[in-house]
Scaffold this active site. Structure first.
Site, PDB file in Angstrom:
ATOM      1  N   GLY A 236     -85.389  45.353   1.832  1.00  0.00           N
ATOM      2  CA  GLY A 236     -86.536  44.570   1.382  1.00  0.00           C
ATOM      3  C   GLY A 236     -87.890  45.113   1.788  1.00  0.00           C
ATOM      4  O   GLY A 236     -88.911  44.502   1.457  1.00  0.00           O
ATOM      5  N   GLU A 272     -80.590  47.730   5.937  1.00  0.00           N
ATOM      6  CA  GLU A 272     -80.021  48.423   4.764  1.00  0.00           C
ATOM      7  C   GLU A 272     -81.076  48.499   3.648  1.00  0.00           C
ATOM      8  O   GLU A 272     -80.902  47.909   2.579  1.00  0.00           O
ATOM      9  CB  GLU A 272     -78.727  47.764   4.279  1.00  0.00           C
ATOM     10  CG  GLU A 272     -78.819  46.280   4.055  1.00  0.00           C
ATOM     11  CD  GLU A 272     -77.551  45.664   3.495  1.00  0.00           C
ATOM     12  OE1 GLU A 272     -76.462  46.170   3.765  1.00  0.00           O
ATOM     13  OE2 GLU A 272     -77.689  44.654   2.787  1.00  0.00           O
ATOM     14  N   GLY A 274     -83.326  50.144   0.563  1.00  0.00           N
ATOM     15  CA  GLY A 274     -83.138  51.090  -0.532  1.00  0.00           C
ATOM     16  C   GLY A 274     -84.480  51.661  -0.947  1.00  0.00           C
ATOM     17  O   GLY A 274     -84.768  52.843  -0.776  1.00  0.00           O
ATOM     18  N   CYS A 345     -90.493  51.330 -30.030  1.00  0.00           N
ATOM     19  CA  CYS A 345     -91.125  50.499 -31.065  1.00  0.00           C
ATOM     20  C   CYS A 345     -91.269  49.076 -30.556  1.00  0.00           C
ATOM     21  O   CYS A 345     -90.746  48.136 -31.163  1.00  0.00           O
ATOM     22  CB  CYS A 345     -90.276  50.519 -32.328  1.00  0.00           C
ATOM     23  SG  CYS A 345     -89.878  52.176 -32.853  1.00  0.00           S
ATOM     24  N   TYR A 374     -85.169  52.574  -7.998  1.00  0.00           N
ATOM     25  CA  TYR A 374     -85.166  51.611  -9.102  1.00  0.00           C
ATOM     26  C   TYR A 374     -86.021  52.124 -10.271  1.00  0.00           C
ATOM     27  O   TYR A 374     -86.809  51.375 -10.847  1.00  0.00           O
ATOM     28  CB  TYR A 374     -85.664  50.238  -8.631  1.00  0.00           C
ATOM     29  CG  TYR A 374     -84.911  49.686  -7.431  1.00  0.00           C
ATOM     30  CD1 TYR A 374     -83.596  49.273  -7.548  1.00  0.00           C
ATOM     31  CD2 TYR A 374     -85.524  49.598  -6.179  1.00  0.00           C
ATOM     32  CE1 TYR A 374     -82.896  48.774  -6.445  1.00  0.00           C
ATOM     33  CE2 TYR A 374     -84.837  49.102  -5.071  1.00  0.00           C
ATOM     34  CZ  TYR A 374     -83.536  48.698  -5.219  1.00  0.00           C
ATOM     35  OH  TYR A 374     -82.849  48.205  -4.131  1.00  0.00           O
TER      36      TYR A 374
HETATM   37  C1  LIG Z   1     -77.591  43.166  -0.342  1.00  0.00           C
HETATM   38  C2  LIG Z   1     -78.724  44.096  -0.533  1.00  0.00           C
HETATM   39  N1  LIG Z   1     -79.046  44.946   0.457  1.00  0.00           N
HETATM   40  C3  LIG Z   1     -80.062  45.823   0.337  1.00  0.00           C
HETATM   41  C4  LIG Z   1     -80.806  45.889  -0.813  1.00  0.00           C
HETATM   42  C5  LIG Z   1     -81.929  46.886  -0.900  1.00  0.00           C
HETATM   43  O1  LIG Z   1     -83.131  46.238  -1.050  1.00  0.00           O
HETATM   44  P1  LIG Z   1     -84.498  47.070  -1.056  1.00  0.00           P
HETATM   45  O2  LIG Z   1     -84.332  48.172  -2.014  1.00  0.00           O
HETATM   46  O3  LIG Z   1     -85.520  46.069  -1.464  1.00  0.00           O
HETATM   47  O4  LIG Z   1     -84.703  47.573   0.344  1.00  0.00           O
HETATM   48  C6  LIG Z   1     -80.517  45.023  -1.880  1.00  0.00           C
HETATM   49  C7  LIG Z   1     -81.304  45.042  -3.107  1.00  0.00           C
HETATM   50  O5  LIG Z   1     -81.179  44.264  -4.016  1.00  0.00           O
HETATM   51  C8  LIG Z   1     -79.438  44.097  -1.739  1.00  0.00           C
HETATM   52  O6  LIG Z   1     -79.110  43.261  -2.725  1.00  0.00           O
END
Ligand SMILES: Cc1ncc(COP(=O)(O)O)c(C=O)c1O
Length: 405
Positions: A236, A272, A274, A345, A374
């Site tokens: 997050g 965790e 992303g 389009c 993403y």
């Molecule tokens: C369970 C879980 N962990 C980690 C993430 C990674 O989130 P972010 O990319 O916002 O750090 C997500 C993203 O949807 C998620 O659903």
């Protein structure tokens, strides 16, 4: 102002020279990714781990770069397990997400998943049955949807409100009892992924403090509280797409270090993220096909579009744009506020509105930075049957940067 690394600019120029058609491609700077993640990992205090959530970008080259650096991976599907199987460095992985298939859970058990994050009461019973069939006692985390103070939520809340994710705190005692009584499940800890796009470090500090304050109560629900060792605090961490004020990760880690040192019987904490890991290394480069004015608005129509890079529409923002003029461009347009669109389009195919750029000509390249998370993988790439864009992965290039508009 965003900088385009020299190596990325050179790769785009080389691709343009070799491309029969105007260009749309992704470039990933793996050296920059390695540098960024090394700093992220170096800042972690003792007792804190980091798993990369591969849903942000699971291209094999990114995973191969990240695997030696991070503590593990977080996955959410059988397809993502296959991505990890193809990765040259084996790392521990955990499995979260709603609607897990039996076949995916079986594959995870077979591949030695470190822990499975349970998202519902029904899933607890289902995994118990599958683990028993597999003859394996499986470590699990219960994903909690906690009662969060309203001040701690964000733009994209995944907990603290009605969501399909995790188990409401009100049902936690029941969930813990189910796991405690399941012969083939072993409760290792709890998981909370409450939000995305967190840009405010103070808020995130408060969120982690809140979880740590709750940890003893959550743990005490188990018949064997001493065997609960881990608290996964999710990802997050946001990326500032519109400015340059990136999340102060070192400050968060310093705060956490102090907080953990002052906490008796602190859990092992696991992040965790992303987006914050892979966003910075990616660039989406598109060539200008047409420049036109309609009802007083100026449009640059470019190769590609939101079917290849859906992030700006998904976020509802105007993505930053770096302008790479074509050498020897004959008659450039005057400087203007341009709306950058793609080839689809639909009027929704907009990457950036009213973007102040200098004199732009047909054949110039526009580069959208912060495209590594993403980006391509959340896009509807088959719409209109356009070919998929090439993806270049740069490694071992000379570092450096050229300032651009
Ligand atoms: C369970 C879980 N962990 C980690 C993430 C990674 O989130 P972010 O990319 O916002 O750090 C997500 C993203 O949807 C998620 O659903």
């Amino acid at each position: 102002m965003h900088e385009l690394p020299t190596a990325v600019a050179a790769a785009i120029e080389a691709a343009r020279a070799h491309s029969a058609d105007p260009l749309a491609l992704f470039v990933y700077d793996l050296d920059a990714l390695r540098r960024h993640v090394s700093l992220v990992m170096a800042a972690l205090p003792a007792g804190v781990e980091l798993y990369y959530a591969i849903k942000a970008n699971s291209e094999p080259q990114l995973l191969a770069t990240l695997a030696p650096l991070v503590d593990g991976f977080e996955i959410s599907s059988g397809g993502e397990i296959e991505r990890l199987q193809a990765c040259p460095t084996a790392k521990p992985f955990v499995f979260s997400g709603p609607g897990k298939l039996d076949s995916d859970l079986r594959a995870a058990l077979q591949q030695g998943v470190e822990a499975i994050h349970l998202e519902s009461l029904q899933e607890i019973a289902r995994l118990q049955r599958l683990a028993q069939q597999a003859g394996r006692v499986q470590a699990v985390f219960i994903r909690i949807n906690p009662e969060l103070p309203p001040t701690l939520s964000s733009k994209l809340a995944m907990a603290g409100t009605a969501t399909p994710f995790g188990i409401d705190e009100a049902q936690l005692a029941q969930a813990v009892a189910l796991v405690d009584n399941a012969s083939h499940l072993r409760l290792q800890g709890f998981h909370v992924h409450a939000l995305s796009h967190q840009l405010l470090v103070e808020r995130h500090e408060q969120l982690l403090d809140f979880y740590l304050q709750r940890w003893p109560q959550w743990k005490a629900l188990s018949r064997r509280p001493e065997s609960l060792t881990h608290l996964n605090v999710g990802g997050g961490i946001g990326v500032d797409y519109l400015g340059t004020q990136q999340f102060d990760w070192r400050r968060l880690c310093a705060h956490l270090g102090r907080r953990l040192a002052a906490t008796g019987e602190a859990p092992i904490l696991r992040f965790e993220p992303g987006r914050f890991i892979s966003a910075f290394c990616g660039y989406y480069a598109i060539e200008v096909l047409d420049a036109k004015t309609s009802h007083g608005k100026h449009f640059l129509v470019c190769r590609g579009g939101t079917h290849q890079f859906r992030l700006p529409v998904a976020q509802g923002h105007d993505h930053p744009v770096i302008h790479l003029p074509k050498a020897g461009q004959p008659a450039p347009t005057p400087p203007r506020a341009w709306t950058v669109v793609g080839q689809l389009c639909t009027p929704k195919d907009v990457l950036s509105r009213d973007c102040p750029l200098g004199a732009v000509g047909i054949g110039d390249i526009l580069v959208l930075p912060l495209a590594g998370a993403y980006g391509y993988n959340i896009s509807h790439a088959d719409f209109l049957c356009h070919p998929r864009p090439p993806q270049l992965f740069l490694q071992g290039q000379v570092a450096g940067g050229v300032p651009c508009e």
